[in-house]
Design an enzyme around this catalytic site. Structure first.
Site, PDB file in Angstrom:
ATOM      1  N   ASP A   1       0.814  -1.209   0.000  1.00 28.63           N
ATOM      2  CA  ASP A   1       0.000   0.000   0.000  1.00 28.63           C
ATOM      3  C   ASP A   1       0.853   1.266   0.000  1.00 28.63           C
ATOM      4  O   ASP A   1       0.399   2.326  -0.424  1.00 28.63           O
ATOM      5  CB  ASP A   1      -0.934  -0.011   1.217  1.00 28.63           C
ATOM      6  CG  ASP A   1      -1.847   1.197   1.254  1.00 28.63           C
ATOM      7  OD1 ASP A   1      -2.585   1.401   0.273  1.00 28.63           O
ATOM      8  OD2 ASP A   1      -1.826   1.942   2.259  1.00 28.63           O
TER       9      ASP A   1
ATOM     10  N   LEU B   1      -7.238   5.909   3.049  1.00 32.15           N
ATOM     11  CA  LEU B   1      -7.411   6.987   2.079  1.00 32.15           C
ATOM     12  C   LEU B   1      -6.179   7.233   1.225  1.00 32.15           C
ATOM     13  O   LEU B   1      -6.166   8.159   0.406  1.00 32.15           O
ATOM     14  CB  LEU B   1      -7.785   8.290   2.811  1.00 32.15           C
ATOM     15  CG  LEU B   1      -9.149   8.281   3.516  1.00 32.15           C
ATOM     16  CD1 LEU B   1      -9.317   9.548   4.339  1.00 32.15           C
ATOM     17  CD2 LEU B   1     -10.274   8.159   2.502  1.00 32.15           C
ATOM     18  N   ARG B   2      -5.140   6.428   1.413  1.00 29.42           N
ATOM     19  CA  ARG B   2      -3.932   6.635   0.619  1.00 29.42           C
ATOM     20  C   ARG B   2      -4.221   6.443  -0.870  1.00 29.42           C
ATOM     21  O   ARG B   2      -3.655   7.137  -1.721  1.00 29.42           O
ATOM     22  CB  ARG B   2      -2.807   5.711   1.081  1.00 29.42           C
ATOM     23  CG  ARG B   2      -1.486   5.988   0.365  1.00 29.42           C
ATOM     24  CD  ARG B   2      -0.340   5.148   0.919  1.00 29.42           C
ATOM     25  NE  ARG B   2       0.127   5.674   2.197  1.00 29.42           N
ATOM     26  CZ  ARG B   2       0.051   5.013   3.338  1.00 29.42           C
ATOM     27  NH1 ARG B   2      -0.475   3.805   3.367  1.00 29.42           N
ATOM     28  NH2 ARG B   2       0.517   5.536   4.443  1.00 29.42           N
ATOM     29  N   ALA B   3      -5.093   5.498  -1.201  1.00 27.40           N
ATOM     30  CA  ALA B   3      -5.421   5.265  -2.611  1.00 27.40           C
ATOM     31  C   ALA B   3      -6.026   6.510  -3.243  1.00 27.40           C
ATOM     32  O   ALA B   3      -5.714   6.859  -4.389  1.00 27.40           O
ATOM     33  CB  ALA B   3      -6.379   4.084  -2.734  1.00 27.40           C
TER      34      ALA B   3
END
Length: 693
Positions: free
Chosen positions: A194, A275-277
């Site tokens: 991720d 919320l990194r995506a």
């Protein structure tokens, strides 16, 4: 200096080219993880990209490559005055070797200067050298987890913090991070996956014409590197200029609220964690717009970004293959594109619509779809997001037998144990496996010195401090107290008259730490007819799959030996890829007699070879059997070949009448005995283990 293979001369690999270019335009994207089979030019194209990055200006003499126009106020070599001398140099390409230490990566106290000059000096690491350049990690999946954590933290923050050995340093570390890996050699943990901004699946083209062109260009390069590079100089110069212009354009790119909501909807629909995506997809979409010459992000930019930023973030289980359901992506983009209006750049009257002027059209004619002639509004239309560099998968995580994770397996199966029972699998069809479960911790006794992991106790570079010793070679981790105690008794004889401590090389002591190591877990599985006839093979496969999952989490190497009929077979040679083990397990056939002795002998052969290849990695034998031996070979003699090997016997015998053959075999091997039924009951297994020790 040998010429670098030109980026523009690389054939195919359009998705990889696009991912690298987007990171070159905007380091905020967060780097690229390149997954692919061996021999697919992963390293070649990364090195080629570094040559296309714009040169950087740095303060002369600054070890941290500070920008003279905006020097880092906290630079350890600073403060830098505005008028200081500057130099112009190519962007750095720093390669991090798999065997690098933490000192080499982040830097550490310069022990030599501290002891000889009495000064507290910091020796920068590779993160400082990579600032404003490219940091390339080949075989990133083989890098120790703690180094990957440090690396990705620095990449995400743009800053490296060093707090160790009385050194407290902070310096800028902004770089384009590229990691390559071969999934056959083991996977990264989902948490680490991720942290990479984009990922690309790469495989060699199956088109004979394209493969022939790859060979033709490579042979031409090797015959005359300078001449070959010269033939591509114009394309390389144009590509570098386009990257520089996209960088200049990026601060002015606007992300409309409609496109931002589109990104959020897509990420939510694919059920990615956190919320990194969303952040990465937004940054990549803006970089793609700048690369295509646009000032406003469009749906095409969102599409190109999502195809690269989401596949690896959907991977929750180590046996799930990264992938993206592109039909679902297209449906989501279509549903969220919104009605056309004059302010919508995707609409017919917008700047990028069919009636709009556009500013991302062709500006030249590159040879492979990436040169300065790339146009179009998406990576795919520009030749940057198609062909064989992706692995399509369904939108739901897949289990070991290709089903949605957590669902019951299709068709008649055999389940024997805590989960109940179902009809046996039809003859000729391998039994499937159910959902894996947690298993108790299985350890090798004693204290090892193998590769860092999470299974057995070991002396390691990380862990709790247990003592000190004289350095063996280069000093790693100074034990200050022990060093002072070693030097203190000799101060008078050395003529000390004032403050300070007189040290010699033989006074130095290094820290001894105890942590955890990874082991070689060799599974030896009975696949004979008695296992299938008693409808136990599904339970056995589920147990082995659960143990494979545990081995993945504990960073072990795994191997798989099966025995059936008249012989034993090494189904999976020892490897770090537990995914390969799960795939072999899925198709494992059953039937025939039970050559137990052959299975033990084959296991002994595998372990003997592995001791030569990797002597520091201690083995753990996991024998899954009911103890029956109905085919040739002396079991007692074969068991003797495994004397001294830490072993676990998983007893698969069931029914009201039990012969206790596996119990006797465990006693002969001096192995821990685990009933198959109890293996799925973690609490029961842990209680039994505590009683045993």
């Amino acid at each position: 200096m040998i010429a670098t293979y030109p980026f523009s001369a690389v054939v195919g690999l359009d998705d990889l080219k696009l991912a690298l270019v987007l990171n070159a335009v905007s380091p905020r994207v967060g780097g690229v993880l390149v997954r692919g089979e061996k021999g697919t030019a992963k390293s070649t194209i990364v090195r080629a990209l570094a040559a296309q990055l714009p040169p950087v200006e740095a303060v002369t003499g600054c070890r941290f490559a500070c920008d003279p126009a905006a020097p880092d106020p906290a630079c350890p070599d600073g403060p830098h005055e505005p008028g200081e001398q500057r130099l112009r140099r190519p962007a750095a390409l720093v390669e991090l070797p798999v065997g690098a230490s933490e000192d080499r990566l982040v830097g550490a106290l310069d022990v030599e200067r501290a002891l000889t000059e009495g000064v507290k000096a910091f020796q920068p690491g590779l993160l400082a050298a990579a600032h404003r350049g490219v940091l390339y990690v080949d075989e990133v999946n083989l890098l120790h987890d703690h180094l990957v954590d440090l690396l990705l933290d620095a990449a995400a923050l743009g800053t490296c913090y060093v707090e160790r050995e009385t050194v407290s340093v902070r310096h800028a570390a902004r770089f384009l991070l590229v990691g390559t890996m071969n999934p056959e050699e083991g996977e990264l943990r989902p948490q680490l996956l991720d942290r990479f901004g984009l990922t690309v699946e790469v495989r060699a083209s199956r088109d004979p014409g394209e493969r022939a062109e790859v060979v033709r260009r490579r042979l031409a390069f090797e015959a005359g590197p300078e001449e070959f590079a010269g033939r591509w100089a114009a394309e390389e110069s144009a590509l570098a200029g386009r990257i520089a212009r996209a960088r200049d354009r990026l601060p002015g790119v606007r992300l409309p609220d409609a496109r931002l909501r589109q990104i959020a909807t897509v990420c939510a629909a694919f059920e990615v964690d956190g919320l990194r995506a969303d952040l990465v997809t937004a940054s990549a979409a803006m970089a793609h717009a700048a690369w295509q010459g646009r000032q406003v992000v469009t749906t095409d930019d969102v599409r190109a970004a999502a195809r690269l930023s989401l596949p690896h973030r959907r991977r929750r289980d180590p046996f799930d293959a990264p992938g993206l359901d592109e039909e679902l992506l297209e449906r989501l983009l279509e549903e969220t594109s919104g009605p056309d209006d004059p302010d919508d750049p995707d609409g017919p009257n917008g700047p990028n619509g069919p009636d709009g002027p556009g500013d991302g059209g062709p500006v030249g004619g590159g040879p492979d779809g990436l040169g300065p002639g790339d146009g179009g509004s998406s990576g795919e239309s520009a030749g940057l997001g198609s062909e064989t560099s992706r692995e399509d998968a369904g939108s739901r995580p897949q289990g070991v037998d290709g089903q949605a994770a957590g669902t019951a397996e299709a068709g008649p199966q055999a389940v024997d144990g805590p989960a109940g029972s179902r009809p046996a699998a039809p003859a000729g069809r391998p039994a499937g496996a159910a959902e894996p479960y947690r298993v108790p911790l299985l350890q090798v006794p004693g204290l090892g010195e193998g590769a860092a992991g999470r299974r057995s106790r070991a002396r390691s570079a990380h862990g709790r401090v247990t003592g000190a010793r004289r350095p063996r070679g280069r000093l790693h981790g100074l034990h200050l107290t022990a060093t002072i105690l070693a030097a203190a008794p000799h101060q008078r004889t050395r003529g000390r008259t004032g403050p300070g401590l007189l040290l010699r090389a033989d006074d130095l002591r290094e820290v001894v730490r105890e942590g955890r190591e990874g082991n070689l877990v060799l599974f030896v599985v009975d696949a004979s007819g008695s296992m299938a006839a008693r409808r136990r093979m599904t339970a056995v496969k589920t147990a082995v799959l659960s143990l494979l999952l545990d081995a993945y989490q504990r960073r072990d190497k795994v191997g798989l030996v099966t025995f059936r009929g008249t012989a034993a077979e090494v189904v999976l040679p020892p490897t770090s890829s537990v995914e390969a083990g799960a795939a072999r397990l899925r198709s494992l056939p059953t039937g025939g007699r039970t050559p137990l002795a052959a299975g033990l002998a084959k296991a002994a052969d595998v372990l003997r070879v592995e001791r030569v290849r990797d002597p520091a990695r201690r083995p753990l034998l996991v024998l899954v059997t009911d103890g029956r031996a109905t085919a040739g070979g002396d079991v007692e003699r074969a068991a003797g070949l495994l004397d001294g090997t830490a072993s676990v016997v998983v007893d698969c015998e069931s029914g009201p009448v039990r012969l206790g053959l596996a119990v006797r075999l465990a006693a002969r091997l001096r192995a821990r005995l685990l009933p198959l039924d109890a293996l799925s009951d973690l609490g029961s297994a842990v209680r039994d283990y505590r009683k045993a020790v």
